[in-house]
Every structure is written in structure tokens, then in C-alpha cells.
Write an enzyme that holds these catalytic residues in place. Sequence first.
Site, PDB file in Angstrom:
ATOM      1  N   HIS A 188      -5.676 -33.110  17.640  1.00  0.00           N
ATOM      2  CA  HIS A 188      -4.415 -34.097  18.383  1.00  0.00           C
ATOM      3  C   HIS A 188      -3.327 -33.220  18.942  1.00  0.00           C
ATOM      4  O   HIS A 188      -2.142 -33.880  18.948  1.00  0.00           O
ATOM      5  CB  HIS A 188      -4.187 -35.063  17.162  1.00  0.00           C
ATOM      6  N   LYS A 226       9.070  -1.058  14.044  1.00  0.00           N
ATOM      7  CA  LYS A 226       9.832  -0.779  12.779  1.00  0.00           C
ATOM      8  C   LYS A 226      11.049   0.396  12.714  1.00  0.00           C
ATOM      9  O   LYS A 226      11.994   0.103  12.123  1.00  0.00           O
ATOM     10  CB  LYS A 226       8.604  -0.132  11.880  1.00  0.00           C
ATOM     11  N   GLU A 286      10.534  -4.614   4.383  1.00  0.00           N
ATOM     12  CA  GLU A 286      10.481  -5.899   4.249  1.00  0.00           C
ATOM     13  C   GLU A 286      10.271  -6.333   2.469  1.00  0.00           C
ATOM     14  O   GLU A 286      10.843  -7.043   2.035  1.00  0.00           O
ATOM     15  CB  GLU A 286       9.556  -6.893   4.901  1.00  0.00           C
ATOM     16  N   GLU A 325      -4.877  -6.858  14.708  1.00  0.00           N
ATOM     17  CA  GLU A 325      -4.259  -5.435  14.311  1.00  0.00           C
ATOM     18  C   GLU A 325      -5.286  -4.208  14.381  1.00  0.00           C
ATOM     19  O   GLU A 325      -5.047  -3.212  14.789  1.00  0.00           O
ATOM     20  CB  GLU A 325      -3.785  -5.361  13.061  1.00  0.00           C
ATOM     21  N   GLY A 344      -4.871  -1.982   5.084  1.00  0.00           N
ATOM     22  CA  GLY A 344      -4.052  -2.730   4.713  1.00  0.00           C
ATOM     23  C   GLY A 344      -4.857  -4.239   4.882  1.00  0.00           C
ATOM     24  O   GLY A 344      -5.043  -5.206   3.787  1.00  0.00           O
ATOM     25  N   ARG A 345      -5.417  -4.515   5.990  1.00  0.00           N
ATOM     26  CA  ARG A 345      -5.874  -5.737   6.286  1.00  0.00           C
ATOM     27  C   ARG A 345      -7.390  -6.063   5.927  1.00  0.00           C
ATOM     28  O   ARG A 345      -7.861  -6.966   6.123  1.00  0.00           O
ATOM     29  CB  ARG A 345      -5.725  -5.818   8.036  1.00  0.00           C
ATOM     30  N   LYS A 396       0.771  -1.173   0.066  1.00  0.00           N
ATOM     31  CA  LYS A 396       0.153   0.156   0.047  1.00  0.00           C
ATOM     32  C   LYS A 396       0.824   1.304  -0.193  1.00  0.00           C
ATOM     33  O   LYS A 396       0.693   2.218  -0.649  1.00  0.00           O
ATOM     34  CB  LYS A 396      -0.870  -0.108   1.137  1.00  0.00           C
TER      35      LYS A 396
HETATM   36  O1  F6P Z   1       1.970  -4.352  10.094  1.00  0.00           O
HETATM   37  C1  F6P Z   1       1.855  -2.901   9.640  1.00  0.00           C
HETATM   38  C2  F6P Z   1       1.273  -2.824   8.362  1.00  0.00           C
HETATM   39  O2  F6P Z   1       1.161  -1.407   7.937  1.00  0.00           O
HETATM   40  C3  F6P Z   1       0.049  -3.389   7.976  1.00  0.00           C
HETATM   41  O3  F6P Z   1      -1.255  -2.872   8.365  1.00  0.00           O
HETATM   42  C4  F6P Z   1       0.065  -3.731   6.461  1.00  0.00           C
HETATM   43  O4  F6P Z   1      -0.923  -4.424   6.196  1.00  0.00           O
HETATM   44  C5  F6P Z   1       1.582  -3.841   6.303  1.00  0.00           C
HETATM   45  O5  F6P Z   1       2.272  -3.282   7.406  1.00  0.00           O
HETATM   46  C6  F6P Z   1       2.061  -3.868   4.869  1.00  0.00           C
HETATM   47  O6  F6P Z   1       2.076  -2.525   4.731  1.00  0.00           O
HETATM   48  P1  F6P Z   1       1.993  -2.052   3.020  1.00  0.00           P
HETATM   49  O7  F6P Z   1       1.130  -2.530   2.196  1.00  0.00           O
HETATM   50  O8  F6P Z   1       2.139  -0.678   2.987  1.00  0.00           O
HETATM   51  O9  F6P Z   1       3.441  -2.704   2.546  1.00  0.00           O
END
Ligand code: F6P
Length: 550
Positions: A390, A514, A217, A359, A273-274, A211
Amino acid sequence: MNAESRTRLDRTPEWIALAEHREQQGGVGLRELFAADPERGAGYTLEVGDLHVDYSKHLVTDETLRLLRELAVATDVFGLRDAMYRGEKINTTEDRAVLHTALRAPRDAVIEVDGENVVPGVHAVLDRMAGFAERIRSGEWTGHTGRRIKNVVNIGIGGSDLGPAMAYEVLRSYTDRDLTVRFVSNVDGADLHEAVRDLDAAETLFIIASKTFTTIETITNATSARDWLLTELKAGSEAVAKHFVALSTNAEKVSDFGIDTANMFEFWDWVGGRYSYDSAIGLSLMIAIGPDRFREMLDGFHLVDEHFRTAPAESNVPLLLGLLGIWYGNFHDAQSHAVLPYSHYLSKFTAYLQQLDMESNGKYVGRDGVPVEWQTGPVVWGTPGTNGQHAYYQLIHQGTKLIPADFIGFAEPVAELSDTLKAQHDLLMANFFAQTQALAFGKTPDEVRAEGVAEELVPHKTFKGNHPTTTILAKELTPSVLGQLIALYEHKVFVQGAVWNIDSFDQWGVELGKVLAKRVEPALTEGADVPGLDESTKALVAKYRTLRGR
Ligand code: F6P
């Protein structure tokens, strides 16, 4: 409810009435509740779309449900719901509208943000995605060397990974089996390594899903993926255009990364995002299942959106599920909530719900900035049920904790299974039904004795029961049913956040980690003296450097 009583939710008459009701109920058991009402099994059920929802095995009476609905009225859950659907900026800490419902609205719907109807834009992106997905699926879109794309690797994390990764598993039997679709999220290089080690770069498309397009990452993995591609193809950056597309709200950053914005599929800041896998973030899924199936899934979401928006409180399923969670979390001291699907295809479903729920509602500060004095979101956990039986079901049955659980199952096995494997479905579902029965009604000491069990073993073989469960049953696991299920949980989470008076749509709690990670990295790589590093972390970093021979 005025501002003062919003911050003191636990002092409102509705809350106090529920606490008193809980007190009066004491240890009322499900055996008594069923004995008192022989119609309960059939009566405590609701239908929404293709979902049959049975809540008879809950520690509630009509009075409990009435009091819970009064709490929902007092906290104006439906008022906030209407504001969300109208596109008001209910995500106040980020000053954003919350309009994932617009992502699945029909073409002729009108939903405005800042005076602009967002629905045409949603469908324009869906149409572009469909065109692109068809070109990949048909082989019309080829890679830099002219070869057909056979592998799709989605690189993203959190909401830019969990949704499409989960839905790809759920709908596996609807996917084009000639395509290999993989998901890379972890900044641990092993994730990307395993995803690409057996792939031919000439046949591989990378979808960079972010987003913000700033998530470390994702950008790190995307950069490594580009290096891998160019090395494998022995090509220059001109190869990127045929092998990289971006899903983002941030065109500038996409362009900075080197992806042509003509190859970007956009979404908007009013999509959390979620809550985003039914937006452009679902491109990998759309390529896998095809645009028609994707649209069926969106229709499933929309069906439950409409139900939540219009159904009266008594038959509103997301409202019910949200309130039941409040009943256990706030009045029975339950700390967690298990989601236990009886479908192998739902193996990533609970992991997806963890982000959606935790979240969203893992907050201790209210919308007014004041710390709340009541419990908020539960720990959500679970894996497919028969495997769980199990492993950890022992604790649910005979442990000391109350763990409300959702059981999700389907009447039909997936169509493509062989007859032999289809025949296993009744055994799977026998477990499904048996478990909720055992959890609810347990086994009394007398019943154990009647089986001739030695007296010293009777306590060990006794099951107290009264473990509450919701059973969600559908005929089969289709794209539409998946959409219905996800929308159901989205709105359940909404209801709970509204009652608890928290902003379910921000996520400030993930920021600190972060920021610190960025600060700590030079200490690892260069041995830099990082200001503000505590003594424990300093010692650990030193040990790490020694182990790495630095
Ligand atoms: O974990 C924090 C967060 O901002 C989430 O809400 C989001 O889904 C994720 O990082 C990834 O963010 P982006 O889509 O901006 O890379």
C-alpha cells in the site's frame, strides 16, 4: 585468474560470455520461460535447512546459471571462502581474519587464527553470557538497591545495535514478557530519553555494546545513561557495577569508562561489527530469549555455514543468491534490491540487512587498490510486504526500474497468537503468493480488455510483469530459522564481494564523516573558526547558531 584480469573483471571471457548471453536473451519473459519448461516451478528450487528457496521467477535459464557459476569459478569464490573458513586474513586492508563462522562452530571444532584455536574462547564467553543471562532472568542478579532487574537497555550503534534490535523483534514471541528490553543507538538525546523515561533506575541494566568502545555516539549515550542512573538512584559511582556491563574487544577503554572488566563480555577483532550479533553483542537478546534459544539460533547459523562450505555449486544457495544479484546489478542495470518479509516480526530485518550488505559491498576500490569498473553493492531496502503493497509496490509493478526482490514468508503463524489472529495468516500469505505471481507474469493488454476495460484505460491497467523475485518459505519463524536466514544473507554478500574483487569486511567509507563531525562540533558550540570548513557548511553553521540564539 591473474592479477591483471582481476582488475579487469569486465574483460574476462566469463564476463563477456554473460554480457553476450544477456544480449541474446533480449527481452525474454517469464511467461515464455515457464511455457518452455513446465517443470520450472518445481525444478528451480533448492532446500537449505528449513528454508525452501524458489528461484523460478527469475530472468534466467540453465545456461544463464551455468555462465554465472563459471564466473564464480573464474573469480575463485570458493577459494576465498575456504581461506575465510581457515582463518586466513582475507580482510586485507585491516589485516584481519574474518571468522564470524567460528562464533557458531560446535565446541569440538578447531579454527585457528595465528596458530591459536579460537573455538574454546568463543564457548567460554557464551557460557559466561549464559550464566549472566540466567542470573538476570531468575532475579538472582539484583541492582544497587537490591531490587530485581526488570529492564535491559542496550546502548550501541551499527553492528552493536542493529543485530540484537532486529533479532529481539523477530523472536519477540520467545522472549520473557516480564522483561522490558530497549535499544538506544542515536546520539539524538531523544532516543535515550524515550528509552528510560518510564523506567525505574533501580530495576534497569545498561548493556554498553561497542566493539571499539570509542564510538562517539555510544560513549556519549553511555555517559548520559550513567548520569541518569546515578541521579535517579542518588548514588555514587559504586552503583555502576550492578547496572552496567560492557560488550567489547577493548578492555582498556571499558575500564577507562568505569566498568569493571569482570562485567565485560569480550569478542575479537576477527568479528566484524555487522557480523557480530551472534557474539557477546547478542547478550541483550540472550537475556530476552534465554541461553537455550540463543544456542538454537547459533545452530541455525552453523547449519547454513556448513551448507555454504560444502554444497556443490549447483545446489549452493548463498552462491545462487549472490550470482542472481550479480546478474541483475551487472547485466540488467538494476540499482537496488528489495527484501520484503511477510512477517510483522521481521520489521527490522531489512534495516539489519542494509548494514550487512551496503557497509560490506558499498565499495568502488578493488582489493588491489584499483577502482573497479563495474557496479558493486546494490541499494538494499524494503519493509514488511503487506504494508509495502500500500506504499511503494506501485513502483515495483509499473515503474521504470527493475527491482529484484526477495519475498520471505512462513507457513505457520506464531504459536502464541489467538485463534482469530491465526486465522488471518492465510490472508497474509495469499498476498505473499499473489504478489510474486503478479510481478512475474503481469497482465497483458488483451487480458485487461477481456475484463471489459475501456480502451483508454487499457495501458494504465496493463502490467508488463518480468519483475524477478526469490521466494524463501519456511514452516515457522524459530530461532534456528532466523540464524539460517542471517547466515544465508551473510554468505550471499560474501559471494558478491568475492566476484567484484572488493574487501567486504572493511568500512573506511564511514570514517570521513566521523572525523568531520568531531571537527565541526566546536563551530556549533563555541562558534570556533574551524579550519577547512567550506563556505556552504560555514553558512549553515551560522544559521544554526542564530536559530539556537547563540
Ligand atoms: O558505522 C561504522 C561502524 O564501525 C560499524 O561498522 C560498526 O558496527 C559501528 O560503527 C559501531 O562500532 P562499535 O561497535 O565499535 O561501536
